[in-house]
Write an enzyme that holds these catalytic residues in place. Sequence first.
Site, PDB file in Angstrom:
ATOM      1  N   VAL A  12      42.541  41.137  41.606  1.00 21.90           N
ATOM      2  CA  VAL A  12      41.752  41.090  42.844  1.00 21.90           C
ATOM      3  C   VAL A  12      42.528  40.412  43.971  1.00 21.90           C
ATOM      4  CG1 VAL A  12      39.711  40.002  43.889  1.00 21.90           C
ATOM      5  CG2 VAL A  12      39.498  41.257  41.745  1.00 21.90           C
ATOM      6  N   ASP A  31      49.585  31.292  43.928  1.00 23.45           N
ATOM      7  CA  ASP A  31      49.174  31.249  42.529  1.00 23.45           C
ATOM      8  C   ASP A  31      49.799  30.021  41.873  1.00 23.45           C
ATOM      9  OD1 ASP A  31      47.942  33.809  40.681  1.00 23.45           O
ATOM     10  OD2 ASP A  31      48.772  32.090  39.594  1.00 23.45           O
ATOM     11  N   PHE A 153      34.139  44.499  44.690  1.00 21.91           N
ATOM     12  CA  PHE A 153      33.620  45.599  43.877  1.00 21.91           C
ATOM     13  C   PHE A 153      34.701  46.601  43.484  1.00 21.91           C
ATOM     14  CE2 PHE A 153      30.140  43.973  46.465  1.00 21.91           C
ATOM     15  CZ  PHE A 153      29.159  43.749  45.508  1.00 21.91           C
ATOM     16  N   GLU A 156      39.842  48.507  38.849  1.00 21.95           N
ATOM     17  CA  GLU A 156      41.261  48.612  38.501  1.00 21.95           C
ATOM     18  C   GLU A 156      41.592  50.098  38.344  1.00 21.95           C
ATOM     19  OE1 GLU A 156      42.094  46.125  35.126  1.00 21.95           O
ATOM     20  OE2 GLU A 156      41.126  44.427  36.095  1.00 21.95           O
ATOM     21  N   LYS A 205      26.490  40.928  43.016  1.00 21.40           N
ATOM     22  CA  LYS A 205      27.665  41.306  42.218  1.00 21.40           C
ATOM     23  C   LYS A 205      27.299  41.456  40.738  1.00 21.40           C
ATOM     24  CE  LYS A 205      31.729  42.017  40.686  1.00 21.40           C
ATOM     25  NZ  LYS A 205      32.371  43.329  40.817  1.00 21.40           N
ATOM     26  N   LEU A 251      27.797  57.934  33.756  1.00 15.44           N
ATOM     27  CA  LEU A 251      26.955  58.580  32.736  1.00 15.44           C
ATOM     28  C   LEU A 251      27.820  59.127  31.598  1.00 15.44           C
ATOM     29  CD1 LEU A 251      24.289  60.634  34.786  1.00 15.44           C
ATOM     30  CD2 LEU A 251      24.091  58.341  33.841  1.00 15.44           C
ATOM     31  N   CYS A 261      35.685  42.712  33.411  1.00  8.61           N
ATOM     32  CA  CYS A 261      34.470  42.407  34.180  1.00  8.61           C
ATOM     33  C   CYS A 261      33.162  42.657  33.433  1.00  8.61           C
ATOM     34  CB  CYS A 261      34.492  43.195  35.486  1.00  8.61           C
ATOM     35  SG  CYS A 261      35.770  42.599  36.606  1.00  8.61           S
TER      36      CYS A 261
HETATM   37  P1  NAD Z   1      43.357  37.670  37.051  1.00  9.25           P
HETATM   38  O1  NAD Z   1      43.277  36.929  35.791  1.00  9.25           O
HETATM   39  O2  NAD Z   1      44.071  38.976  37.111  1.00  9.25           O
HETATM   40  O3  NAD Z   1      43.980  36.751  38.186  1.00  9.25           O
HETATM   41  C1  NAD Z   1      43.626  35.421  38.388  1.00  9.25           C
HETATM   42  C2  NAD Z   1      44.808  34.681  38.965  1.00  9.25           C
HETATM   43  O4  NAD Z   1      44.398  33.389  39.384  1.00  9.25           O
HETATM   44  C3  NAD Z   1      45.939  34.465  37.964  1.00  9.25           C
HETATM   45  O5  NAD Z   1      47.152  34.958  38.476  1.00  9.25           O
HETATM   46  C4  NAD Z   1      45.981  32.948  37.775  1.00  9.25           C
HETATM   47  O6  NAD Z   1      47.269  32.432  37.528  1.00  9.25           O
HETATM   48  C5  NAD Z   1      45.450  32.478  39.101  1.00  9.25           C
HETATM   49  N1  NAD Z   1      44.903  31.104  39.108  1.00  9.25           N
HETATM   50  C6  NAD Z   1      44.164  30.483  38.153  1.00  9.25           C
HETATM   51  N2  NAD Z   1      43.854  29.244  38.547  1.00  9.25           N
HETATM   52  C7  NAD Z   1      44.396  29.067  39.763  1.00  9.25           C
HETATM   53  C8  NAD Z   1      44.402  27.980  40.692  1.00  9.25           C
HETATM   54  N3  NAD Z   1      43.773  26.843  40.432  1.00  9.25           N
HETATM   55  N4  NAD Z   1      45.068  28.147  41.854  1.00  9.25           N
HETATM   56  C9  NAD Z   1      45.718  29.296  42.113  1.00  9.25           C
HETATM   57  N5  NAD Z   1      45.742  30.355  41.291  1.00  9.25           N
HETATM   58  C10 NAD Z   1      45.074  30.244  40.135  1.00  9.25           C
HETATM   59  O7  NAD Z   1      41.827  37.851  37.520  1.00  9.25           O
HETATM   60  P2  NAD Z   1      41.194  39.114  38.292  1.00  9.25           P
HETATM   61  O8  NAD Z   1      41.005  40.237  37.349  1.00  9.25           O
HETATM   62  O9  NAD Z   1      41.909  39.325  39.565  1.00  9.25           O
HETATM   63  O10 NAD Z   1      39.731  38.532  38.607  1.00  9.25           O
HETATM   64  C11 NAD Z   1      39.535  37.508  39.536  1.00  9.25           C
HETATM   65  C12 NAD Z   1      38.042  37.415  39.830  1.00  9.25           C
HETATM   66  O11 NAD Z   1      37.607  38.613  40.468  1.00  9.25           O
HETATM   67  C13 NAD Z   1      37.172  37.269  38.588  1.00  9.25           C
HETATM   68  O12 NAD Z   1      36.078  36.446  38.869  1.00  9.25           O
HETATM   69  C14 NAD Z   1      36.693  38.679  38.323  1.00  9.25           C
HETATM   70  O13 NAD Z   1      35.462  38.727  37.652  1.00  9.25           O
HETATM   71  C15 NAD Z   1      36.538  39.202  39.735  1.00  9.25           C
HETATM   72  N6  NAD Z   1      36.683  40.660  39.844  1.00  9.25           N
HETATM   73  C16 NAD Z   1      37.645  41.306  39.133  1.00  9.25           C
HETATM   74  C17 NAD Z   1      37.778  42.691  39.257  1.00  9.25           C
HETATM   75  C18 NAD Z   1      38.811  43.428  38.461  1.00  9.25           C
HETATM   76  O14 NAD Z   1      38.738  44.657  38.405  1.00  9.25           O
HETATM   77  N7  NAD Z   1      39.774  42.766  37.848  1.00  9.25           N
HETATM   78  C19 NAD Z   1      36.942  43.394  40.131  1.00  9.25           C
HETATM   79  C20 NAD Z   1      35.989  42.694  40.864  1.00  9.25           C
HETATM   80  C21 NAD Z   1      35.861  41.325  40.726  1.00  9.25           C
END
Ligand code: NAD
Length: 435
Positions: A12, A31, A153, A156, A205, A251, A261
């Site tokens: 995200v 990060d 929303f 991937e 969400k 569906l 997620c």
């Molecule tokens: P991810 O695990 O791919 O990425 C998270 C990143 O945050 C990692 O690179 C990690 O090193 C970094 N991180 C952790 N702690 C940190 C800190 N204190 N400071 C800086 N960086 C830090 O996660 P994601 O899949 O991108 O999901 C992130 C959020 O978005 C989640 O809550 C998820 O539910 C939501 N979300 C994800 C998707 C999806 O398709 N992946 C879609 C919508 C919403």
Amino acid sequence: MKQICVVGVGYVGLVTGACFADLGNKVVALDVDQKRIENLKKGIMPIYEPGLDELVKRNVGAGRLSFTSSYAEALKGAEFAFIAVGTPSGVSGEADLQYVAAAAKSIAQNMTGPLVIINKSTVPIGTGDWVADIVKGAQSREIDFAVVSCPEFLREGSAIGDFMSPHRSVIGSLHREAAEKVAQLHLPLRAPIMITDLRTAEMIKYASNAFLATKISFMNELADLCECVGADVKEVAAGMGYDARIGRHFLDAGLGWGGSCFPKDVKALAFMAKENGLTPRILDSVTEVNYDRRRGAVAHMAEMVGGLKGKTIGMFGLAFKPNTDDMREAPSIEIVEHLLNAGAKVRGYDPVAMEVARPILPAVEMFRDPYEMAAGCDGVMVVTEWNEFKQLDLDQLRAAMKQPVIFDGRNIYDPPLMKQKGFVYRAVGRGARPA
Ligand code: NAD
């Protein structure tokens, strides 16, 4: 042009940062994973997402996007800070908020001017208020800030398109001025913008993800019945989908949902309901139905190959869905476990996820080519519906296999054609049910 800091460069955060940069803003993406940042500085992407590589390179080249692991550097001059860190499941299904807490604290300690802090992570209802308390408590001197919820929303595999053309932007805050600033940031996306309160935005969400998961579990339960009564679930979905009240999306019966997620969000919502003294009957069933899919698929395969002990079973696809290398909660993981427990040897092929899958599935022998993998297999399961599998030369595939047995867990093939090509073929909800 606005100055934006994005905290967390995962699926995200990286997409959010690159897309806002592409819209003309100046973005510093941060990060705590230094290796990730070093690689990004060298142009190496931490994830596979179509189009992301080019988008990142173009915006880095234009000077609009940069990467750092220093909060001080990332927040210098920033008006907005997006929190996009992970919120995985805790032991009881609750969302683990340790990364959100750490990010909020670091932001508070390093912000130097007024800031709008935006939660993009999927967080339990009430987290926005909790983040505000953390920031207030961790500031060394009082600096103005507001917390806004702006859930993401995107999916991937089509993340850039989804981010750039969302169905809606949901913005929640008790600070109207801050919400409107975030709305301004989203105006170029030309999607309906809904401004609401913090808690409602957070709930939208979870409610959206849980509802989509419910649609899939509903169809999967129906698929089992279709197998018993001789109906075709794919046609049923098509027939239902013409009804605008139902819609065709989500569906598709198959091996159930996975990924980073749906599993954690359905569980977290159920946890919140229980915490509030409610019984989330639908949500619990949605999860239960989902996990039965993996067992059911292996039962099909066992029956088709005459018992799994000593048999070699191949997997077409390992990622939780096509166009991603994400293996988080991928159905393949449970399917492999069931196959190994039943005494089968397991082979795998995935167009992009094998590198990520290898340490997660050490007992699976990986192949670089689907035909090579199928050669010598007693049965093959279609686990991820990559387009590549839809275009295979079926004659070559049949000739390669020890037994031409295919269980199509994603309903990508045409049953009459498979029969004509000489396969022992079963799909989901389109034929015999295992005894
Ligand atoms: P991810 O695990 O791919 O990425 C998270 C990143 O945050 C990692 O690179 C990690 O090193 C970094 N991180 C952790 N702690 C940190 C800190 N204190 N400071 C800086 N960086 C830090 O996660 P994601 O899949 O991108 O999901 C992130 C959020 O978005 C989640 O809550 C998820 O539910 C939501 N979300 C994800 C998707 C999806 O398709 N992946 C879609 C919508 C919403």
